[in-house]
Design a protein around this motif. Structure first.
Motif: not given
Length: 323
Positions: A220-245
């Protein structure tokens, strides 16, 4: 049975009964002391939060003016009818939603991009960049507003001076033009993106390295790892920031009030709903109608929050599997 066995039989049941009696007493004492320690918070919550909420809801059905409190009277749903036919209130609500539609995506994507950049192994001086990005968040709101007013000034502002140097003959007056004032507010909000950036960065650094190593094995390349691993793993924090915003933008008040000195001008382009609420309640002292406006913006924020939680099951990933 010997005398020793008889004595043991006589003593042991007594010990068991004593323990069973002491256990409920101990639990009761712990419960009492728990309520005693909670009582200051319960008192404060009841007097300063719960009671005002209930009282404000009652006010929505009354004609209550602080200038003439003795003439308060029950008027049913007239305040609600007035709210949905008040052109100024509808204009203020439109300005709030227009601003939120632009500010929320930027407030989520910009910290995410900065966190991704600072999480990169190729970037040098990460500690310095983290400090520089986070420092504006520590500046008090009023002070930051004065700084941005100086930066975005029409004639002497630093930004317009730079634009003139680059060949722009007539740069806009950012905070005095109805077409650009909301953009100026967005720039002020971007300046404080460092807090959300740090929470996202900390979450990225907590992603298990084994997942990236397995992805490397699969090619996997860098974009695939960010999209398939990083983004799902940090999605709870993104959701938290979204609700607060979303909740924060439904309470957006200080910046437009100070910049426009409470007028929302030019052309009501910066007349946010909370400014209308403030003017109704504390300029005209119409607390019944003001409470109705407060409940409307609360119900909108509550509805949006419920919607976000309902849809989070589709895109927020929790390692425990509890979505």
């Amino acid at each position: 049975m010997t005398a020793v066995d008889q004595s043991r039989a006589a003593v042991l049941p007594g010990k068991r009964v004593g323990r069973t009696q002491r256990a409920p007493n101990l639990m009761r004492q712990q419960r009492i002391w728990g309520w005693i320690f909670l009582s200051p918070w319960l008192f404060g919550f009841t007097v300063f939060t719960a009671a005002p909420i209930v009282f404000s809801f009652i006010l929505t059905f009354t004609d209550f003016n602080l200038g003439n409190p003795d003439k308060a009277q029950f008027i049913g749903l007239r305040n609600w009818q007035k709210l949905f036919t008040d052109p100024l209130a509808l204009t203020a609500l439109g300005v709030t939603f227009k601003f939120a539609l632009v500010a929320v995506p930027i407030g989520i994507l910009l910290p995410l991009g900065l966190a991704t950049l600072l999480n990169s192994k190729a970037l040098k001086g990460k500690r310095l960049w983290r400090l520089l990005f986070y420092m504006p968040f520590m500046v008090p709101v009023v002070s930051s507003i004065f700084i941005w007013q100086s930066f975005l000034g029409g004639q002497t502002g630093w930004l317009n001076r730079l634009l003139r140097t680059l060949g722009v003959v007539d740069p806009p007056n950012w905070l005095q033009d109805a077409n650009t004032i909301l953009f100026g507010f967005i720039l002020m909000g971007i300046w404080g993106a460092g807090n959300a950036m740090l929470t996202l960065l900390a979450t990225m650094q907590g992603v298990p390295t084994e997942l990236y190593e397995a992805a490397d094995v699969d090619g996997a390349n860098g974009w695939t790892k960010w999209r398939k691993i990083t983004l799902p793993m940090i999605s709870p924090v993104i959701f938290y920031n979204l609700v607060l915003s979303v909740i924060f933008l439904m309470q957006y008040f200080e910046v437009p009030y100070i910049v426009t000195r409470g007028t929302g001008q030019p052309g009501n382009a910066a007349y946010f709903f909370n400014m209308h609420l403030f003017k109704t309640s504390f300029t005209f002292f119409d607390m019944g109608y003001g409470a109705t406006q407060a409940w409307l913006i609360f119900l909108i924020a509550l509805g949006l929050t419920i919607f976000l939680f309902a849809t989070s099951r589709r895109w927020v990933y929790y390692a425990s599997g509890d979505n």
